[in-house]
Design a protein around this motif. Structure first.
Motif, short mmCIF file in Angstrom:
data_model
loop_
_atom_site.label_atom_id
_atom_site.label_comp_id
_atom_site.label_asym_id
_atom_site.label_seq_id
_atom_site.Cartn_x
_atom_site.Cartn_y
_atom_site.Cartn_z
N ARG A 254 0.84 -1.22 -0.13
CA ARG A 254 -0.16 -0.10 -0.11
C ARG A 254 0.82 1.31 0.02
NH1 ARG A 254 -4.30 -1.83 4.77
NH2 ARG A 254 -4.86 -3.54 3.91
N GLY A 255 0.59 2.08 -0.99
CA GLY A 255 1.08 3.50 -0.82
C GLY A 255 0.72 4.44 0.17
N ASN A 256 -0.41 4.35 0.49
CA ASN A 256 -1.05 5.34 1.61
C ASN A 256 -1.79 4.64 2.69
OD1 ASN A 256 -0.98 7.88 0.04
ND2 ASN A 256 -2.06 6.57 -1.48
N LYS A 257 -1.02 4.82 3.90
CA LYS A 257 -1.55 4.11 4.96
C LYS A 257 -2.10 5.13 6.08
CE LYS A 257 1.68 0.33 4.41
NZ LYS A 257 3.02 -0.31 5.26
N ASP A 258 -3.16 4.66 6.86
CA ASP A 258 -3.60 5.52 7.88
C ASP A 258 -4.22 4.50 8.73
OD1 ASP A 258 -5.87 4.98 6.56
OD2 ASP A 258 -7.00 6.88 6.96
N THR A 259 -5.02 5.14 9.89
CA THR A 259 -5.65 4.25 10.79
C THR A 259 -7.32 4.61 10.88
OG1 THR A 259 -5.19 5.56 12.66
CG2 THR A 259 -3.68 3.88 12.32
N LEU A 260 -7.82 3.80 11.38
CA LEU A 260 -9.46 3.86 11.55
C LEU A 260 -9.59 4.84 12.58
CD1 LEU A 260 -11.02 0.39 10.95
CD2 LEU A 260 -11.03 2.13 9.36
N PRO A 261 -10.76 5.64 12.37
CA PRO A 261 -11.03 6.63 13.65
C PRO A 261 -11.32 5.98 14.88
CG PRO A 261 -12.31 7.02 11.74
CD PRO A 261 -11.59 5.97 11.49
N ARG A 262 -11.18 6.27 16.10
CA ARG A 262 -11.52 5.44 17.42
C ARG A 262 -13.17 5.29 17.26
NH1 ARG A 262 -10.03 8.31 22.77
NH2 ARG A 262 -7.83 8.11 21.90
N GLY A 263 -13.18 4.09 17.51
CA GLY A 263 -14.59 3.43 17.61
C GLY A 263 -14.93 2.76 16.34
N ALA A 264 -14.19 3.09 15.42
CA ALA A 264 -14.69 2.34 14.02
C ALA A 264 -14.51 0.98 14.03
CB ALA A 264 -13.93 3.02 12.83
N LYS A 265 -15.34 0.00 13.48
CA LYS A 265 -15.23 -1.13 13.53
C LYS A 265 -14.50 -1.77 12.15
CE LYS A 265 -18.90 -2.30 16.77
NZ LYS A 265 -19.96 -2.97 17.02
N ARG A 266 -13.85 -2.77 12.07
CA ARG A 266 -13.07 -3.30 10.90
C ARG A 266 -13.94 -4.34 10.42
NH1 ARG A 266 -8.06 -2.47 8.93
NH2 ARG A 266 -7.22 -1.53 10.79
N SER A 267 -15.30 -4.16 10.10
CA SER A 267 -16.29 -5.14 9.61
C SER A 267 -16.34 -4.92 7.92
CB SER A 267 -17.68 -4.83 10.23
OG SER A 267 -18.54 -5.70 9.62
N TYR A 268 -15.93 -6.14 7.62
CA TYR A 268 -16.26 -6.34 5.84
C TYR A 268 -17.57 -6.49 5.38
CZ TYR A 268 -11.20 -6.71 6.60
OH TYR A 268 -9.88 -6.33 6.85
N LEU A 269 -18.43 -6.93 6.36
CA LEU A 269 -19.70 -6.74 5.85
C LEU A 269 -20.38 -5.62 5.87
CD1 LEU A 269 -21.16 -9.86 8.55
CD2 LEU A 269 -20.62 -9.99 5.91
N PRO A 270 -21.37 -5.26 5.07
CA PRO A 270 -22.17 -4.15 4.78
C PRO A 270 -22.57 -3.43 6.22
CG PRO A 270 -22.59 -5.44 3.03
CD PRO A 270 -21.94 -6.16 4.31
N THR A 271 -22.20 -2.35 6.49
CA THR A 271 -22.85 -1.68 7.67
C THR A 271 -23.92 -0.58 7.33
OG1 THR A 271 -21.36 0.42 7.40
CG2 THR A 271 -20.18 -1.31 8.65
N ILE A 272 -24.72 -0.47 8.24
CA ILE A 272 -25.91 0.33 8.03
C ILE A 272 -25.28 1.61 7.59
CG2 ILE A 272 -27.94 1.58 9.10
CD1 ILE A 272 -28.16 -1.55 8.94
N LYS A 273 -24.28 2.35 8.05
CA LYS A 273 -24.07 3.69 7.49
C LYS A 273 -23.52 3.75 6.25
CE LYS A 273 -20.55 7.44 8.39
NZ LYS A 273 -19.55 7.67 9.37
N THR A 274 -22.75 2.43 5.76
CA THR A 274 -22.35 2.58 4.46
C THR A 274 -23.44 2.51 3.36
OG1 THR A 274 -20.10 1.60 5.03
CG2 THR A 274 -20.75 1.53 2.86
N LEU A 275 -24.21 1.32 3.66
CA LEU A 275 -25.62 1.09 2.86
C LEU A 275 -26.35 2.40 2.71
CD1 LEU A 275 -26.33 -2.39 4.08
CD2 LEU A 275 -25.24 -1.75 1.84
N LYS A 276 -26.75 2.89 3.87
CA LYS A 276 -27.42 4.07 3.97
C LYS A 276 -26.59 5.44 2.71
CE LYS A 276 -29.57 7.99 6.62
NZ LYS A 276 -29.66 8.43 7.89
N MET A 277 -25.77 5.47 2.78
CA MET A 277 -24.92 6.47 1.91
C MET A 277 -25.07 6.12 0.46
SD MET A 277 -21.64 8.07 4.47
CE MET A 277 -22.12 9.02 5.64
N ALA A 278 -24.72 4.67 0.45
CA ALA A 278 -24.85 4.11 -0.92
C ALA A 278 -26.53 4.41 -1.68
CB ALA A 278 -24.39 2.85 -0.77
N PHE A 279 -27.35 4.02 -0.58
CA PHE A 279 -28.50 4.11 -1.08
C PHE A 279 -28.99 5.53 -1.74
CE2 PHE A 279 -33.18 4.54 -0.51
CZ PHE A 279 -33.54 3.56 -1.17
N MET A 280 -28.72 6.54 -0.99
CA MET A 280 -28.75 8.06 -1.22
C MET A 280 -28.14 8.47 -2.42
SD MET A 280 -27.74 10.02 2.41
CE MET A 280 -27.64 11.35 1.55
#
Length: 485
Positions: A254-280
């Motif tokens: 990877r050429g660009n690395k960073d960390t997830l925000p505090r409290g964020a889950k490393r879930s590869y299953l679709p999350t409600i937040k991601t699906l909601k934004m995708a639906f919009m």
């Protein structure tokens, strides 16, 4: 092929909040647009070659594919719409330098998109025997139309994978690899067409006779050739994205690395937040494709009573015109990337400037293409079919449509701008009003007396109107207010 160093550097300046001169903005727009334009042109060239090869078999095979064009366009559009719900989010995360979140969204996108399109593929295959009859196909073309649509829909997962992987690379700023994949798909399609559509090829060179096997599958061969080409290029793009993309690689370096925000889950299953934004983002685009394709189907129904020659000419003219408006879609892809990353970086003034630059570039190029199409219309049609009546009808349609190309460009590229900002609902409504309120009403009124000329005159008027209302919206600021990051 790697992203040009200047392109990589300029995209980084957007994310870092550094100033970009007008010259640099224009340069970056060109550097992202040109590979995307070549990708779009190679895609439509593939359709052009398909149509040309089928045209050698006569009017009925061409008409059978043309009859299903609206339905296949709908399904292809839904693949793009479903992907866009995630690629726009990824573009904005990259613009905000939140690369790990972008990778998580990408993983969730693969699971969601392939699941949805798998169900859609099964439904589409199940209705393939009756859909040509619903559209109004005549008995002599319905069997081939059914076979073509069944094979096309069976390959939908590959089409979705191709759109998603290519879209992820483009939103990260890598236009070159998707462009190469499009060219590869075009070359493969030509080879597979040659081997699957026609009977065994016989040659004689210097008195030596030899043969090259071909499957003689006709319309079925054309559909299967496209499906095979899509599968191969989709796998290539996906492997490259997951192993070699600087911004989005999951398994490689990877050429660009960073960390997830505090409290964020490393879930590869679709999350409600991601699906909601995708639906919009995706829902209005998907609805638009359904509405627009329904209009295309109705347009086909309007054309169908005009006879097989008009159906074939209409189909060929649509394919030929695509050579002129595909550059607009290439620039729209670049616009979505530029706008998405600029919005993610919270640089609204730069966002607005990129909007005007990309739309201006699209209108300029498609104006030139319109002039070329006007004077070369008979030759373009002659490449597709040897039937003189179809050539004459198609050339007439193209010369009418040439006048609308600048404003058509405005609507295409401005739509790409709005998608990058996550603003898809109002453009969807604008397309709906334009298509149903202007094009179809005029086509229904003019077709009985003007024939195919009336249908294409209605199309020309509607595209000019659509471009005008999209330019009006681009002048405002409300489209920049939707932020997903």
């Amino acid at each position: 092929m790697r992203i040009l160093p200047d392109t990589q550097k300029l995209l980084s300046r957007i994310r870092e909040g550094e100033a970009l001169s007008t010259k640099q903005q224009i340069m970056l727009t060109f550097q992202l647009s040109l590979p995307a334009i070549f990708a779009q042109l190679s895609t439509i060239l593939m359709q052009y070659i398909d149509a040309s090869m089928l045209g050698r078999l006569g009017a009925n095979p061409s008409a059978s594919v043309g009859l299903m064009a609206s339905a296949t366009w709908l399904l292809g559009g839904l693949c793009i719409a479903i992907s866009a719900g995630f690629t726009v989010q990824v573009a904005q995360k990259i613009g905000a330098k939140r690369f790990e979140e972008a990778r998580l969204i990408m993983r969730q996108a693969f699971i969601t998109c392939l699941s949805v399109i798998g169900v859609l593929s099964i439904i589409a295959m199940s209705i393939s025997p009756i859909l040509p009859i619903w559209i109004g196909g005549t008995p002599e073309i319905c069997p081939d139309a059914t076979a073509y649509f069944f094979i096309y829909t069976a390959a939908l997962p590959a089409a979705q994978l191709y759109q998603l992987s290519g879209g992820m690379l483009r939103c990260s700023g890598n236009m070159q690899i998707p462009s190469m994949a499009s060219i590869l798909m075009c070359v493969l399609d030509i080879i597979f067409n040659w081997l699957l559509i026609f009977p065994t090829h016989h040659f004689s060179i210097c008195g030596v006779d030899f043969s090259i096997w071909s499957a003689d599958m006709g319309v079925k061969g054309a559909a299967l050739a496209t499906a095979l080409a899509q599968v191969i290029t989709a796998l290539y793009l996906t492997i490259y994205l997951l192993t070699r993309s600087k911004e989005l690689s999951v398994f490689g370096k990877r050429g660009n690395k960073d960390t997830l925000p505090r409290g964020a889950k490393r879930s590869y299953l679709p999350t409600i937040k991601t699906l909601k934004m995708a639906f919009m983002i995706s829902a209005p685009m998907g609805l638009e494709h359904i509405v627009m394709c329904s209009a295309q189907v109705l347009s086909t129904v309007i054309v169908a009573p005009l006879g097989v020659m008009s159906i074939a000419a209409n189909s060929f003219a649509v394919t030929a015109e695509s050579l002129c408006y595909m550059p607009g879609y290439g620039i729209a892809d670049a616009a979505t990337t530029l706008i998405g990353q600029s919005i993610g970086a919270r640089r609204l003034n730069l966002t607005r400037r990129f909007g005007f630059i990309t739309v201006g570039l699209g209108m300029s190029i498609m104006s030139i293409m319109g002039i070329v199409m006007y004077f070369c219309a008979p030759m373009m049609m002659a490449i597709l079919t040897p039937v003189q009546e179809i050539i004459d009808l198609g050339a007439m349609a193209l010369q009418i449509e040439a006048w609308a190309e600048p404003m058509f460009a405005a609507s295409i590229v401005a739509y790409g701008v709005f998608v990058g900002a996550g603003d898809t609902l109002k453009p969807c409504l604008m397309n709906f009003i334009s298509m149903w309120g202007v094009r179809l009403s005029l086509a229904w009124y003019l077709a009985p007396t003007w024939g195919l000329k009336g249908v294409w005159t209605a199309m020309c008027i509607e595209l000019c109107f659509r471009g005008f209302i999209f330019l009006l919206r681009l002048r405002g600021h409300s489209w920049m207010k939707i932020r997903l990051t």
